[in-house]
Design an enzyme around this catalytic site. Structure first.
Site, short mmCIF file in Angstrom:
data_model
loop_
_atom_site.label_atom_id
_atom_site.label_comp_id
_atom_site.label_asym_id
_atom_site.label_seq_id
_atom_site.Cartn_x
_atom_site.Cartn_y
_atom_site.Cartn_z
N SER A 48 27.30 63.27 -17.80
CA SER A 48 28.25 64.05 -17.03
C SER A 48 28.48 65.26 -17.68
CB SER A 48 29.46 63.31 -16.62
OG SER A 48 30.16 64.07 -15.42
N ASP A 161 26.01 60.89 -11.03
CA ASP A 161 26.92 61.14 -12.30
C ASP A 161 26.64 59.79 -13.19
OD1 ASP A 161 28.89 60.95 -14.47
OD2 ASP A 161 30.05 62.43 -13.21
#
Length: 262
Positions: A48, A161
């Protein structure tokens, strides 16, 4: 302990950076402390925001430069609405353009140190680590928070993610020969859990935390600055404050680690 002592004294480290939105500014404070004190970063793995900042650090950008970017770039311009929540609110068009401006080639091989990004392959239901080939899609996949960003298609599969399943991706750093320094940027308390939204956010935090608890055991040094409040995921103005928090906590942890082995 003897092996870790030797490595810390010689100041070569592999760096693992968690997700956490704008709280990732903590990572930059930690890295700045390391650079100020002669540590050499030999490899970086991230998920991320840890993947986004990690790729820019691996390309040679300095932490202070990236903090300035976070503070002064109108980050809202990077979010391009796609007009429907069917697959996500925002596309990655302008973030991809930013990567293209800051990294010379769309290739892991263009980076100055080995770099790895973590994303989740949705059809296969597993976390995957990327470390070669085209770079930008694999960084963008790692930051694709479900419903906020559209998934990124890689080799025919949608990816989102990496923090969903692995928020501290130490795996590619194991066996490289460098001690691993892990940084987790989400160490904050929920002081009020009253609404449905707050319950949902707390449940998600606990779910993501499981992979951090599992993987921090593989870190030779683990830095998890205690945050005094619950910073919002996109609280841009807090970048300088979070940077300072990371720097101070790195100073505390690293000095204690070195004192313990001398």
């Amino acid at each position: 302990m003897e092996e870790q002592s030797h490595a810390l004294i010689h100041k070569d480290l592999a760096l693992c950076l968690s997700g956490g939105g704008m709280r990732g500014a903590v990572h930059l404070g930690v890295v700045q402390y390391l650079l100020d004190h002669g540590y050499r970063i030999r490899a970086i793995s991230g998920t991320s925001i840890g993947a986004l900042l990690g790729s820019l650090l691996a390309a040679g950008h300095r932490p202070k430069e990236l903090v300035e970017l976070m503070l002064h770039e109108d980050l809202r311009r990077l979010f391009v609405p796609v007009g429907s929540i069917r697959r996500g609110l925002f596309s990655h068009k302008k973030i991809r353009r930013l990567l293209g401006e800051m990294i010379p080639r769309d290739d892991f091989a263009a980076l100055q140190v080995p770099f790895y990004s973590c994303a989740v392959n949705l059809p296969k239901g597993k976390a995957v680590i990327f470390g070669s080939g085209s770079l930008f899609d694999k960084v963008l996949a790692s930051i694709s928070i479900p419903l906020l960003f559209t998934p990124v298609t890689i080799d025919g599969d949608d990816h989102v993610d990496g923090g969903v399943l692995n928020n501290l991706p130490v795996e590619p750093l194991l066996g490289l020969g460098w001690p691993i320094l892990g940084v987790h940027a989400n160490n904050y308390r929920f002081r009020q859990i009253r609404t449905g939204k707050e319950i949902f956010r707390r449940v998600m935090q606990l779910a993501v935390r499981q992979s951090v608890e599992r993987n921090k055991a593989f870190c030779d040094v683990f830095i998890e600055p205690p945050l005094q409040k619950e910073y919002a995921l996109f609280e841009i103005k807090a970048a300088a404050e979070l940077y300072d928090t990371g720097y101070r906590e790195a100073e505390r942890v690293m000095e204690r680690s070195v004192e313990g082995i001398i």
